[in-house]
Design an enzyme around this catalytic site. Structure first.
Site, PDB file in Angstrom:
ATOM      1  CE1 TYR A  85      27.324  48.617  45.884  1.00 55.45           C
ATOM      2  CE2 TYR A  85      28.026  46.565  44.681  1.00 55.45           C
ATOM      3  CZ  TYR A  85      28.325  47.132  45.513  1.00 55.45           C
ATOM      4  OH  TYR A  85      29.972  47.845  45.868  1.00 55.45           O
ATOM      5  CG  HIS A 139      42.050  51.373  44.613  1.00 59.71           C
ATOM      6  ND1 HIS A 139      41.587  50.337  44.827  1.00 59.71           N
ATOM      7  CD2 HIS A 139      43.039  51.735  45.040  1.00 59.71           C
ATOM      8  CE1 HIS A 139      42.902  49.572  45.618  1.00 59.71           C
ATOM      9  NE2 HIS A 139      43.655  50.394  45.858  1.00 59.71           N
ATOM     10  CG  LEU A 141      41.821  49.607  36.284  1.00 59.87           C
ATOM     11  CD1 LEU A 141      40.257  50.306  35.013  1.00 59.87           C
ATOM     12  CD2 LEU A 141      42.386  49.535  34.881  1.00 59.87           C
ATOM     13  CG  HIS A 201      42.892  46.241  42.928  1.00 56.88           C
ATOM     14  ND1 HIS A 201      41.864  46.240  42.774  1.00 56.88           N
ATOM     15  CD2 HIS A 201      41.980  45.649  44.186  1.00 56.88           C
ATOM     16  CE1 HIS A 201      41.500  47.412  43.394  1.00 56.88           C
ATOM     17  NE2 HIS A 201      41.220  46.178  44.538  1.00 56.88           N
ATOM     18  CE  LYS A 290      55.009  37.030  45.858  1.00 60.87           C
ATOM     19  NZ  LYS A 290      56.562  36.307  45.139  1.00 60.87           N
ATOM     20  CE  LYS A 293      44.712  41.751  52.471  1.00 61.99           C
ATOM     21  NZ  LYS A 293      44.354  43.607  52.313  1.00 61.99           N
ATOM     22  NE  ARG A 331      60.029  50.802  43.414  1.00 69.01           N
ATOM     23  CZ  ARG A 331      60.726  50.713  43.143  1.00 69.01           C
ATOM     24  NH1 ARG A 331      61.418  49.644  42.864  1.00 69.01           N
ATOM     25  NH2 ARG A 331      61.324  51.830  42.707  1.00 69.01           N
ATOM     26  CD  GLN A 333      50.861  50.674  45.686  1.00 71.37           C
ATOM     27  OE1 GLN A 333      49.684  51.080  45.842  1.00 71.37           O
ATOM     28  NE2 GLN A 333      49.978  49.388  46.247  1.00 71.37           N
ATOM     29  NE  ARG A 425      60.138  35.792  49.120  1.00 72.30           N
ATOM     30  CZ  ARG A 425      60.811  34.341  48.466  1.00 72.30           C
ATOM     31  NH1 ARG A 425      60.722  33.037  48.690  1.00 72.30           N
ATOM     32  NH2 ARG A 425      60.188  34.793  47.293  1.00 72.30           N
TER      33      ARG A 425
HETATM   34  C1  BG6 Z   1      41.253  47.221  48.763  1.00 72.24           C
HETATM   35  C2  BG6 Z   1      41.337  45.575  48.781  1.00 72.24           C
HETATM   36  O1  BG6 Z   1      41.205  47.248  47.321  1.00 72.24           O
HETATM   37  O2  BG6 Z   1      43.114  47.409  47.577  1.00 72.24           O
HETATM   38  C3  BG6 Z   1      42.203  46.107  50.095  1.00 72.24           C
HETATM   39  O3  BG6 Z   1      39.889  45.670  49.660  1.00 72.24           O
HETATM   40  C4  BG6 Z   1      43.885  46.347  50.086  1.00 72.24           C
HETATM   41  O4  BG6 Z   1      42.386  44.481  50.766  1.00 72.24           O
HETATM   42  C5  BG6 Z   1      43.356  47.210  49.100  1.00 72.24           C
HETATM   43  O5  BG6 Z   1      44.241  45.855  50.620  1.00 72.24           O
HETATM   44  C6  BG6 Z   1      44.984  48.279  48.779  1.00 72.24           C
HETATM   45  O6  BG6 Z   1      45.437  49.221  48.138  1.00 72.24           O
HETATM   46  P1  BG6 Z   1      46.509  50.027  47.842  1.00 72.24           P
HETATM   47  O7  BG6 Z   1      46.072  51.349  46.711  1.00 72.24           O
HETATM   48  O8  BG6 Z   1      46.635  50.063  48.687  1.00 72.24           O
HETATM   49  O9  BG6 Z   1      47.273  49.219  47.109  1.00 72.24           O
END
Ligand code: BG6
Length: 452
Positions: A85, A139, A141, A201, A290, A293, A331, A333, A425
């Site tokens: 950067y 993203h 937000l 996030h 929480k 993956k 929710r 997504q 889970r």
């Molecule tokens: C990204 C992470 O910021 O967000 C990823 O680096 C993750 O690991 C992704 O899969 C999830 O984004 P979304 O919008 O698909 O929930």
């Protein structure tokens, strides 16, 4: 004009072919868009010469001149490892600044690995660009239901009296993905799930759930309120964390089987942390955050569980020996929805209780309204100069302050992840931690078929 810049050996034609497969819409629109896409190959830094982005700058200047624009604005979108950067920003400054219009820079996370590295990065960049030119993108937000949180909370009278420690027992902010690192292990392993998802996030979602009403909708008034929330959260204590790493299961291979993951890595692919916002509204309410993956489903949601009803009239009708608690669920997504779980009388002659929902399902209610992608909206915000949905430097500092001690402890081997099978889970220590925090399971059939 969209100009791609990277080290890869591509040209305008091969870039367009790569992009084409992701574009939707009539062929003429796709072709029209692609005719505005170009590619310039080059290095990010080169200590042996100056004006490393000189050719890029000239090319952009040429596009502007040929289009005859009087004010040519430029946005640089950096999706790069943070280590480059500072030199990339310096090279933009040297060779690519707009002369007749504004120049803005969007940076993608990760913004460092901890408080110190993030601040070093910020200091390096802030010597070159002002805070007003910098857009730190998160993203989450830009998602529709994230943006709805402010409206929902502050434009509805009926929610306001509920939204506090007198009524809310606990809050969960949950992110689950049904796939693993899928070849991104090299990146992911350096960061782990806390840095990848929770510190940014999910913490941003927490701020929007917990913040006080801002003085106005101006970007800085909103970000001031989010910052206050972050500053009321103590650094996470190491006994309020559960970690996991996926191993092979019926749905997929182990994290360690990903060839891009270093052998023997202990990076967490699952984490739950319990945070507390020590202010008048929230003291004593656990925020259970929480992320994981390779779990059993795909979802992101916010769940506010209300306290028990005092003076329960229906003790005799209880299911499983205790009251079913109300829960307010947002929710994000998949299938955006807002619903309140409530207890009703089971229809019929008896007096049995049942769980039901007051629900707003976006796919039904707004069936014909397209919902923009998060990035679509955020790039438009950047074009419009609106920083509301971008992260300010002081927010970033406060977010790293909450997680840095824990991350150092984990990196030093202080906490080991529990293995969980791909597609499950998650680790059992997370359920125990959640129960210790005060969450009472209350799953209706709908939670299970929709989301659980
Ligand atoms: C990204 C992470 O910021 O967000 C990823 O680096 C993750 O690991 C992704 O899969 C999830 O984004 P979304 O919008 O698909 O929930």
């Amino acid at each position: 004009v969209v100009v791609g810049y990277a080290r890869s050996d591509l040209d305008d034609t091969s870039l367009r072919e790569r992009v084409r497969e992701y574009l939707k819409g009539p062929a003429e629109s796709v072709d029209a868009f692609l005719s505005c896409c170009f590619y310039e190959r080059g290095a990010y830094e080169d200590p042996t010469r100056t004006n490393v982005f000189g050719a890029l700058g000239e090319r952009i200047g040429g596009f502007e001149a040929s289009r005859g624009v009087s004010a040519a604005h430029r946005i640089f979108y950096l999706a790069l490892p943070p280590s480059v950067y500072p030199p990339v920003c310096a090279n933009i400054k040297e060779g690519c600044m707009s002369v007749s219009g504004w120049t803005r820079v969007i940076v993608e996370k990760p913004f460092g690995r901890d408080l110190r590295s993030s601040e070093e990065l910020s200091s390096g960049i802030s010597e070159l660009f002002s805070e007003a030119q910098l857009y730190r993108i998160d993203h989450y937000l830009g998602k529709e239901l994230t943006q709805n949180l402010v409206v929902m909370r502050f434009a509805n009278r009926f929610l306001a009296p509920l939204w506090n420690r007198d009524n809310i027992s606990n809050v969960q902010i949950i992110f689950k993905e049904p796939f693993g690192t899928q070849g991104r292990g090299g990146y992911f392993d350096q960061y782990g799930i806390i840095r990848d998802i929770i510190q940014n996030h999910l913490l941003q979602l927490l701020c929007l759930v917990a913040m006080e009403k801002p003085c106005s909708l101006s970007p800085d008034d909103i970000r001031d309120e989010k910052l206050k929330v972050l500053r009321c959260i103590e650094p996470v204590s190491t006994d309020k964390v559960a970690l996991g790493q996926y191993t092979n299961g019926p749905d997929g291979p182990a994290y360690l089987d990903d060839p891009t993951v270093p052998a023997g890595s202990r990076a967490p692919t699952f984490a739950m942390t319990v945070l507390e916002v020590n202010n008048e509204r929230w003291e004593g309410v656990p925020f259970i955050v929480k992320a994981g993956k390779a779990l059993n489903e795909h979802k992101c949601e916010i769940r506010l569980q209300l306290k028990d009803v005092p003076g329960d009239l229906f003790a005799a009708q209880r299911v499983n020996g205790r009251q079913a608690r109300n829960e307010f669920v947002v929710r994000l997504q998949p299938d955006p929805a807002i619903y309140m779980k409530m207890t009703v009388k089971e229809p019929g002659l008896g007096m049995e209780l049942a769980q039901s929902e007051l629900e707003l399902l976006y796919t039904e209610k707004y069936e014909d309204t397209p919902i923009p992608e998060a990035y679509e909206r955020l790039i438009l915000d950047c074009i419009n100069g609106d920083q509301q949905h971008f992260v300010r430097r002081d927010e970033l500092v406060a977010a790293w302050t909450i997680f840095t001690p824990l991350l150092k402890y984990i990196d030093a081997g202080g906490l080991q992840p529990e293995l969980y099978p791909y597609g499950s889970r998650g680790p059992s220590n997370a359920d125990k931690l959640r129960e210790r925090a005060g969450y009472i399971p209350n799953l209706t059939a709908k939670d299970i078929t929709w989301a659980y």
